[in-house]
Design an enzyme around this catalytic site. Sequence first.
Site, PDB file in Angstrom:
ATOM      1  N   VAL A 157       0.860  -1.181   0.000  1.00  0.00           N
ATOM      2  CA  VAL A 157       0.000   0.000   0.000  1.00  0.00           C
ATOM      3  C   VAL A 157       0.898   1.235   0.000  1.00  0.00           C
ATOM      4  O   VAL A 157       1.885   1.299   0.739  1.00  0.00           O
ATOM      5  CB  VAL A 157      -0.918  -0.007   1.249  1.00  0.00           C
ATOM      6  CG1 VAL A 157      -1.593   1.332   1.441  1.00  0.00           C
ATOM      7  CG2 VAL A 157      -1.959  -1.112   1.122  1.00  0.00           C
ATOM      8  N   LYS A 158       0.559   2.211  -0.818  1.00  0.00           N
ATOM      9  CA  LYS A 158       1.399   3.406  -0.924  1.00  0.00           C
ATOM     10  C   LYS A 158       0.937   4.426   0.118  1.00  0.00           C
ATOM     11  O   LYS A 158       0.225   5.396  -0.183  1.00  0.00           O
ATOM     12  CB  LYS A 158       1.335   3.987  -2.337  1.00  0.00           C
ATOM     13  CG  LYS A 158       2.484   4.944  -2.663  1.00  0.00           C
ATOM     14  CD  LYS A 158       2.505   5.272  -4.142  1.00  0.00           C
ATOM     15  CE  LYS A 158       3.582   6.267  -4.492  1.00  0.00           C
ATOM     16  NZ  LYS A 158       4.943   5.712  -4.320  1.00  0.00           N
ATOM     17  N   ALA A 159       1.329   4.188   1.361  1.00  0.00           N
ATOM     18  CA  ALA A 159       0.930   5.029   2.485  1.00  0.00           C
ATOM     19  C   ALA A 159       2.085   5.907   2.939  1.00  0.00           C
ATOM     20  O   ALA A 159       3.250   5.500   2.896  1.00  0.00           O
ATOM     21  CB  ALA A 159       0.462   4.151   3.648  1.00  0.00           C
TER      22      ALA A 159
END
Length: 305
Positions: A157-159
Amino acid sequence: MSNEAQIWFNGKLRDHADCMVHVQSHALHYGSSVFEGIRAYDTPDGTRILRLTDHLKRLKYSADVYRMPIPWSVDELHQACRDTVRASGLPAAYIRPLVARGDCGLGVLPKDMSVVDVSIIVTPWGAYLGEEGLKNGIKACITSWNRLAPNTMPPGVKAGGNYLSSQLIGLEARDRGFDEGIGLGSDGLLSEGAGENIFVVLQGRLITPPASSSILSGITRDSVIKLAAEMGIETCEQTIAREQLYAADEIFMTGTAAEVTPVRQVDYISIGNGGCGQMTRQLQDAFFGLFNGKTRDQWGWLEPL
């Protein structure tokens, strides 16, 4: 980026100075944001955005994982990105959509899950690791910091919070005189760079760590795999030991910012010819050929304004 640039913020284009968030915003205290990095290129057919739809679908996926409702649909964000690029007047640009929890009260668990700020920033951006690095390769090192274990936070996830790990990897590399750092996974096997996926050419084979190696499965990574297949080069997704890097014929990194950047040295050990290897150059040419008309866009990746 100049202070006169407009930003799409919570539903409309606003002046740079009017795009403010509260100091109590949850994202500032707890890293609760998700984002994308997207490039628009100046092509013979005008400005085209590379795989905008795929990036925005991943943005929604990232937000869903963290239970962050986005008040706009993927189609609406798609239009907003195009509007913001058009308003910037830039023929080529970097686009940063960001979804961040707003002022919903202090405390790790947000009191109101619906409070989010959504912004789209457009700015000029050149070669992330330098024009010289893009042409002749960068120096990288394995750092003492590992990438996230799969059962801590989701690496796929691109968090925003995930990039605290990237900062530590990158800072250590810079302090040691390298251009970029490489992180191993919690199992001691190769994971990815501070902000890039890694490909290794070994005995004529193109190898890259699988999604299970605590990587963000990059969209540029996917583009390169598809371009390689079109050129008759098969990519093997498999785990890679650290020492295999030193024996590699070629190494390169991929990412929206890094594009396709060769690695000429790892831990002071020269890789291959000490510059940009033959397969890397072929894949670079195919990738950048998408934007100068030399590579046919058979996948519909170049999306118009």
